[in-house]
Motif scaffolding. Structure first.
Motif, mmCIF file in Angstrom:
data_model
loop_
_atom_site.group_PDB
_atom_site.id
_atom_site.type_symbol
_atom_site.label_atom_id
_atom_site.label_comp_id
_atom_site.label_asym_id
_atom_site.label_seq_id
_atom_site.Cartn_x
_atom_site.Cartn_y
_atom_site.Cartn_z
ATOM 1 N N LEU A 74 0.834 -1.215 0.000
ATOM 2 C CA LEU A 74 0.000 0.000 0.000
ATOM 3 C C LEU A 74 0.864 1.259 0.000
ATOM 4 O O LEU A 74 0.481 2.280 -0.576
ATOM 5 C CB LEU A 74 -0.951 -0.011 1.201
ATOM 6 N N GLY A 75 2.036 1.167 0.619
ATOM 7 C CA GLY A 75 2.983 2.289 0.600
ATOM 8 C C GLY A 75 3.445 2.572 -0.823
ATOM 9 O O GLY A 75 3.555 3.724 -1.240
ATOM 10 N N GLU A 76 3.693 1.486 -1.585
ATOM 11 C CA GLU A 76 4.105 1.669 -2.982
ATOM 12 C C GLU A 76 2.992 2.354 -3.775
ATOM 13 O O GLU A 76 3.261 3.230 -4.598
ATOM 14 C CB GLU A 76 4.443 0.309 -3.609
ATOM 15 N N LEU A 77 1.730 1.962 -3.483
ATOM 16 C CA LEU A 77 0.591 2.590 -4.168
ATOM 17 C C LEU A 77 0.556 4.091 -3.872
ATOM 18 O O LEU A 77 0.416 4.913 -4.789
ATOM 19 C CB LEU A 77 -0.726 1.931 -3.727
ATOM 20 N N ALA A 78 0.720 4.440 -2.585
ATOM 21 C CA ALA A 78 0.701 5.861 -2.197
ATOM 22 C C ALA A 78 1.843 6.616 -2.881
ATOM 23 O O ALA A 78 1.654 7.732 -3.391
ATOM 24 C CB ALA A 78 0.808 5.976 -0.679
ATOM 25 N N LEU A 79 3.013 5.990 -2.923
ATOM 26 C CA LEU A 79 4.181 6.627 -3.561
ATOM 27 C C LEU A 79 3.917 6.841 -5.052
ATOM 28 O O LEU A 79 4.207 7.918 -5.595
ATOM 29 C CB LEU A 79 5.424 5.734 -3.358
#
Lengths: 55, 582
Positions: free
Chosen positions: A37-42
């Motif tokens: 999910l962090g990659e999605l936000a990034l």
């Protein structure tokens, strides 16, 4: 008919699976999910900058 | 296509099918045939999931969308990583624990046979219709551009898929998809490099980005809250989430891919891999389209990328009118090129006013190009009233055919055929599994040997494959059915997802409550889709019924939310009522 499985049984299976294949850089699956999910936000932030930069 | 292209095409296809068959030797029982003996690693699962979702039309139309509408389509996938996390955390452990062959088996264990049969029937109806079009759609485009006979293209594509799917089952499908996905990604990287490399020497990559951006093609993210906009951040993150949750969590063609994992951990990693790679991959494919738009600023594009329609009109009674429009279009393209070069020059000289003037000129000529193209489309329809003038799916393959060197054309055609075969294989595999496990074994012949069910699985794979080929042969006569297939998908996905979510999360809600709630939410979705037709019908008779039947005009992505959330709420509400507590 309702589901006969209990949350406890589910937990036991999940813990067994964690030992088999979780990448060593993560302590548990929650960390792995946060990473995804962090990659999605990034990506969304980068896409936003990209859009504004060439608008 | 030259000889070298044919060599590349045949060699890559032989490599793919040969590898799949070699790796899937020994599928001698049901477990091996339908679940690949549960030996799949996360990497194979991840690529197989991606290959199943990405049909040939994805690779044909996504660059065309980037060219025509910019990159905002990538937002459609924003909900996907979130759905992958939910499926990994909640759904995978349940399917693994119950040791199911199909997603619908779970519904009987949780509710009753009626609910299982209902969901399996909806899947067979929707996928059965889609299978023919998965073969037909790329064949139509390849035959139009390469002059291939569409019937033979359909037949050979379908036949090869049947051979390796029947021979090796799920394992052959997944192993083949792994190689297909590698070749697809390789092909797209080469195509992207060739597009950028084909720009004039005086236009740098940075200039190309500015040209595309100024023309609104790099519009990746749009946070504006607007329910009528098809692709923005909100429809992508909410509607896309529900669609992905339904597709990857309950559609057997996807569920079967990760049920074959070595362990729940390998299945989860495959899903999460897909969640991390899908958005960057889609971004890259759309970016190729945006760069093609810049490329065609310097190389005059045809007035329509549908070459056969252009040729027909040039030879029709409207040839003079069409020729005048083609000349106007070419002149406008020359103006556009001059403005683009002026903008690049102004940027290098840091002349802001000149750059702004060039951008204004570019936008005006783009607007004029669309006007001329609209008139040309109208003439093409006059020349042939059955003509479909939408050419987005033809933009990328036309570029490939005209501008890529020998050998690479064969590689890119191989990419499209691979994408078509990979999606079709998953569909046939899943259709056969559902028919055998949920219908034949459960309702028709419950007490037979493992070998009997294995033989039935192979026979049904051949049966569904032949059905798909036959359907693909008639597909061009059933044009409206393509829309019907997409419509059925969007109308039922939300309801199916709602049933599964109640099963997963509302453990005390029973089958009666969920069935009534499913009927209610399905009617609600159908109303959302038909409200505009109801209003138009009564308006034509001079009656305004808007006060009673409000017109709900929303993009189809939201149907997944409307089908799902009310179902969960109504099922919960019914469960709270005294009637159902008895």
């Amino acid at each position: 008919m309702t589901n006969q499985e209990t949350p406890q049984e589910e937990q036991i299976n999940t813990e067994e699976d964690e030992k088999i294949g979780l990448p060593s850089i993560f302590k548990n699956w929650t960390q792995m999910y946060v990473f995804v999910l962090g990659e999605l936000a990034l990506l969304i932030c980068l896409f936003y900058i990209f859009t504004k930069l060439f608008e | 296509m030259g000889t070298l292209d044919w060599v590349v095409l045949i060699l890559t296809q032989l490599l793919i099918v040969g590898y799949g068959l070699w790796k899937s030797q020994g599928s001698k029982n049901m477990q091996a045939y339908l679940l690949g003996n549960r030996e799949m690693t996360w990497f194979t699962i991840g690529l197989s999931i991606m290959a199943t979702q990405a049909s040939a039309i994805t690779f044909l139309s996504a660059p065309g969308l980037g060219y025509d509408d910019g990159m905002r389509f990538v937002q459609f996938y924003f909900g996907l990583p979130l759905a992958m996390v939910i499926i990994s955390a909640v759904i995978v452990p349940i399917y693994r624990r119950l040791n199911v062959y199909t997603a619908y088996e779970y519904l009987e264990k949780r509710f009753d046979l009626r609910t299982r049969a209902f969901a399996a029937f909806l899947f067979l109806l929707q996928r059965g219709l889609a299978a023919g079009f998965t073969i037909f759609a790329p064949s139509l485009i390849l035959s139009a551009l390469l002059g291939w006979n569409i019937y033979w293209t359909n037949f050979f594509t379908g036949l090869v898929v049947i051979i390796y799917t029947v021979s090796g089952g799920t394992k052959a499908v997944s192993q083949t998809q792994k190689v297909q996905m590698v070749i697809i990604l390789l092909g797209m990287v080469v195509a992207g490099y060739m597009v950028v490399n084909g720009l004039p020497k005086e236009v740098s990559f940075n200039d190309a980005l500015h040209l595309a951006g100024k023309m609104g093609k790099l519009n990746v993210v749009d946070f504006e809250v607007d329910l009528t906009t098809k692709y923005n951040f909100w429809s992508g993150i909410i509607g896309g989430f529900f669609l992905a949750l339904s597709y990857f969590g309950t559609d057997q063609s996807q569920v079967q891919r990760y049920l074959g994992g070595q362990s729940a951990a390998q299945s989860r990693l495959g899903l999460l891999f897909n969640g991390m790679i899908k958005i960057p991959m889609q971004f890259a494919i759309l970016f190729i389209g945006a760069m093609m738009f810049v490329f065609y600023m310097f190389q005059a594009p045809p007035i329509s990328f549908k070459r056969n329609l252009v040729e027909n009109t040039r030879n029709s009674a409207y040839k003079q009118e069409f020729k005048a429009l083609e000349q106007a279009y070419d002149k406008n393209s020359a103006d556009k090129k001059a403005y683009a070069l002026a903008m690049v020059k102004a940027r290098k000289e840091k002349n802001y006013d000149a750059e702004q003037a060039a951008v204004a000129g570019l936008r005006a000529s783009e607007k004029k190009a669309k006007e001329i193209k609209g008139k040309a489309n109208a003439v093409m329809v006059k020349a042939d009233n059955t003509a479909d003038t939408r050419d987005i799916n033809y933009i990328f393959i036309s570029y490939v055919m005209k501008y890529l060197p020998l050998g690479l054309v064969g590689l890119l055609v191989s990419v499209i055929i691979s994408a078509s075969m990979s999606s079709t294989a998953s569909e046939l595999n899943a259709l056969a599994s559902t028919t055998v496990i949920d219908i034949y074994k459960r309702m028709i012949k419950p007490e037979a040997s493992d070998q009997h069910y294995l033989r039935m699985s192979k026979v049904l794979t051949i049966g569904w494959g032949l059905y798909a080929i036959v359907l693909s042969m008639f597909a061009n006569r059933l044009g409206a059915l393509i829309e019907a297939v997409n419509l059925i998908g969007s109308l039922v996905y939300g309801t199916i997802l709602g049933i599964f979510l109640v099963a997963f999360f509302l453990k005390k809600v029973g089958s009666k409550e969920v069935f009534i709630a499913a009927v209610f939410s399905e009617l609600l979705v159908i109303y959302c889709h038909t409200s505009q037709y109801i209003n138009a019908f009564f308006a034509a008779k001079g009656v305004d019924v808007g006060w009673f039947f409000p017109n709900i005009n929303i993009p189809f992505l939201w149907y997944n939310v409307i089908g799902c959330l009310p179902l969960i709420f109504v099922a919960w509400l019914l469960h709270q009522s005294k009637f159902f507590k008895k």
